[in-house]
Design an enzyme around this catalytic site. Structure first.
Site, PDB file in Angstrom:
ATOM      1  N   SER A 143      -3.516   0.761  -4.812  1.00  0.00           N
ATOM      2  CA  SER A 143      -2.954  -0.456  -4.215  1.00  0.00           C
ATOM      3  C   SER A 143      -4.009  -1.557  -4.090  1.00  0.00           C
ATOM      4  O   SER A 143      -3.790  -2.552  -3.419  1.00  0.00           O
ATOM      5  CB  SER A 143      -2.336  -0.149  -2.845  1.00  0.00           C
ATOM      6  OG  SER A 143      -3.316   0.329  -1.948  1.00  0.00           O
ATOM      7  N   HIS A 167       0.827  -1.210   0.000  1.00  0.00           N
ATOM      8  CA  HIS A 167       0.000   0.000   0.000  1.00  0.00           C
ATOM      9  C   HIS A 167       0.864   1.264   0.000  1.00  0.00           C
ATOM     10  O   HIS A 167       0.624   2.194  -0.784  1.00  0.00           O
ATOM     11  CB  HIS A 167      -0.925  -0.023   1.221  1.00  0.00           C
ATOM     12  CG  HIS A 167      -1.665   1.251   1.446  1.00  0.00           C
ATOM     13  ND1 HIS A 167      -2.738   1.648   0.663  1.00  0.00           N
ATOM     14  CD2 HIS A 167      -1.488   2.247   2.352  1.00  0.00           C
ATOM     15  CE1 HIS A 167      -3.179   2.819   1.096  1.00  0.00           C
ATOM     16  NE2 HIS A 167      -2.438   3.204   2.118  1.00  0.00           N
ATOM     17  N   HIS A 184       1.120   5.120  -2.169  1.00  0.00           N
ATOM     18  CA  HIS A 184       1.450   6.486  -1.746  1.00  0.00           C
ATOM     19  C   HIS A 184       2.703   7.082  -2.372  1.00  0.00           C
ATOM     20  O   HIS A 184       2.716   8.262  -2.750  1.00  0.00           O
ATOM     21  CB  HIS A 184       1.635   6.539  -0.222  1.00  0.00           C
ATOM     22  CG  HIS A 184       0.357   6.479   0.550  1.00  0.00           C
ATOM     23  ND1 HIS A 184      -0.574   7.503   0.532  1.00  0.00           N
ATOM     24  CD2 HIS A 184      -0.160   5.522   1.367  1.00  0.00           C
ATOM     25  CE1 HIS A 184      -1.596   7.175   1.310  1.00  0.00           C
ATOM     26  NE2 HIS A 184      -1.378   5.977   1.830  1.00  0.00           N
ATOM     27  N   GLU A 239      -6.019   9.036  -0.105  1.00  0.00           N
ATOM     28  CA  GLU A 239      -6.372   7.611  -0.089  1.00  0.00           C
ATOM     29  C   GLU A 239      -7.304   7.201  -1.238  1.00  0.00           C
ATOM     30  O   GLU A 239      -7.105   6.156  -1.838  1.00  0.00           O
ATOM     31  CB  GLU A 239      -7.016   7.223   1.254  1.00  0.00           C
ATOM     32  CG  GLU A 239      -6.073   7.295   2.452  1.00  0.00           C
ATOM     33  CD  GLU A 239      -4.918   6.280   2.421  1.00  0.00           C
ATOM     34  OE1 GLU A 239      -4.898   5.390   1.540  1.00  0.00           O
ATOM     35  OE2 GLU A 239      -4.030   6.409   3.275  1.00  0.00           O
TER      36      GLU A 239
HETATM   37  N1  HBI Z   1      -1.125   5.808  10.381  1.00  0.00           N
HETATM   38  N2  HBI Z   1       0.803   4.674   9.790  1.00  0.00           N
HETATM   39  C1  HBI Z   1      -0.343   5.250   9.434  1.00  0.00           C
HETATM   40  N3  HBI Z   1      -0.719   5.263   8.119  1.00  0.00           N
HETATM   41  C2  HBI Z   1      -1.870   5.845   7.719  1.00  0.00           C
HETATM   42  O1  HBI Z   1      -2.180   5.839   6.514  1.00  0.00           O
HETATM   43  C3  HBI Z   1      -2.707   6.436   8.688  1.00  0.00           C
HETATM   44  C4  HBI Z   1      -2.293   6.392  10.029  1.00  0.00           C
HETATM   45  N4  HBI Z   1      -3.084   6.929  10.979  1.00  0.00           N
HETATM   46  C5  HBI Z   1      -4.303   7.588  10.685  1.00  0.00           C
HETATM   47  C6  HBI Z   1      -4.672   7.568   9.258  1.00  0.00           C
HETATM   48  N5  HBI Z   1      -3.905   7.043   8.353  1.00  0.00           N
HETATM   49  C7  HBI Z   1      -5.994   8.146   8.829  1.00  0.00           C
HETATM   50  O2  HBI Z   1      -6.785   8.487   9.917  1.00  0.00           O
HETATM   51  C8  HBI Z   1      -5.840   9.383   7.958  1.00  0.00           C
HETATM   52  O3  HBI Z   1      -7.095   9.709   7.453  1.00  0.00           O
HETATM   53  C9  HBI Z   1      -5.254  10.544   8.662  1.00  0.00           C
HETATM   54 FE    FE Z   2      -2.643   4.990   3.164  1.00  0.00          FE
END
Ligand code: HBI
Ligand code: FE
Length: 326
Positions: free
Chosen positions: A248, A183, A188, A228
């Site tokens: 992904s 992913h 990303h 996302e």
């Molecule tokens: N933490 N490691 C990680 N990766 C993410 O994509 C991620 C997260 N914490 C919160 C989050 N995504 C979502 O709440 C986002 O919408 C901010």
């Molecule tokens: Fe993500």
């Protein structure tokens, strides 16, 4: 309007949530993971596999110990892990020319040439981070699992993206209930090499510094519907995907671009309050005209969020400057 630099927010009447001021402050997030991390939830495909769990532990220990400035941990992936990667990579790679946005398609071959992207090996985040730094100043940090939305978004203000290094369980190569290296690296990473997307992501991050819980929820929702699950409009190509959750997932990537889901124009004030499921395909997507346009709209929206100060990122010192704006 009087804008002066303040060094302390202690005398603020409204209490402002703590936020990182310098890039090494992100070290404090390392041990605060919400889910997964060292434990796996009972419905995780690897939960009952002791070998998988031990391997995960090995990988996340390195993330737990990592501190700003150190070389990023290199993981020697085993054959089973590489095989999972190959299956995911091969299937998605073939779809990208038909579904991914042009920025993604521009960067992907550069990752293949410079960062070891390919079906045979899982690329190392140290090599990717160095490449991204040259493109947009974005860097990667290893992470044990899910951070709180506040911590995760705050790091984007520093152009830092937290990346997991473990891979999903081999029993189900096309499914993962959590972010994994497929992913992060396929979904990303390519967009963080694009200057306009990097700016959009940092803008969300800057708005999140010291924001109220309510505003963090809005910004997390905006992150969800852009980074996302974002779609964008592209002249003769019609609508394309730029969100990592789509790029992904071969199933949702195909579905998102059919007529089945609702597609609405990206508009931060609407997008920020849209409800969404996290375990099914999205019923609603938001379409941006361009990353530049989305960033401009986000800036307008951000000024409507009340915060008793402004922030500015200083890339020379990699720190956040706080400006009193009352
Ligand atoms: N933490 N490691 C990680 N990766 C993410 O994509 C991620 C997260 N914490 C919160 C989050 N995504 C979502 O709440 C986002 O919408 C901010
Ligand atoms: Fe993500």
């Amino acid at each position: 309007r009087d804008v002066r630099c303040i060094t302390s927010l202690d005398d603020e009447k409204e209490s402002v949530p703590w936020f990182p001021r310098k890039i090494s402050d992100l070290d404090t997030f390392a041990e605060k993971v919400l889910e997964m991390g060292e434990e796996l939830s009972s419905d995780h495909p690897g939960a009952k596999d002791p070998v998988y769990r031990k391997r995960r532990l090995e990988i996340v220990q390195k993330a737990k110990q990592y501190r700003t400035g150190q070389p990023l941990p290199r993981i020697e992936y085993n054959e089973q892990e590489r095989d999972t990667w190959r299956q995911v990579y091969t299937r998605l790679r073939a779809m990208y020319p038909h579904y991914a946005c042009r920025e993604f398609l521009h960067v992907f071959p550069l990752l293949e040439q410079n960062c070891g992207y390919g079906p045979d090996a899982i690329p190392q985040i140290e090599d990717i981070s160095r490449f991204l730094k040259d493109c947009t100043g974005f860097t990667l940090r290893p992470v044990m699992g899910l951070l709180t939305p506040r911590d995760f978004l705050n790091s984007l203000a520093f152009r830092v993206f937290h990346s997991t290094q473990y891979i999903r369980h081999h029993s189900d190569p096309y499914y993962t209930p959590e972010p994994d290296c497929c992913h992060e690296l396929l979904g990303h990473v390519p967009l963080f090499a694009d200057p306009n997307f990097a700016e959009l992501a940092q803008e969300i991050g800057l708005a999140s510094l010291g924001a109220s819980d309510e505003d963090i929820e809005k910004l997390a929702t905006i992150f969800w519907f852009t980074a996302e699950f974002g779609l964008c409009r592209e002249g003769t190509n019609g609508i394309r995907a730029y969100g990592a959750g789509l790029l992904s997932s071969f199933g949702e990537l195909e579905y998102a671009l059919t007529d089945a889901p609702d597609k609405r124009a990206f508009d931060p004030s609407q997008t920020a309050v849209q409800k969404y499921p996290i375990t099914q395909f999205q019923p609603v997507y938001f379409v941006a005209d361009s990353f530049k346009d989305a960033t401009a709209k986000l800036r307008e929206f951000n000024v409507t969020m009340r915060r008793p100060f402004q922030v500015r990122y200083n890339p020379y010192t990699q720190s956040v400057e706080v400006l009193d704006s009352r």
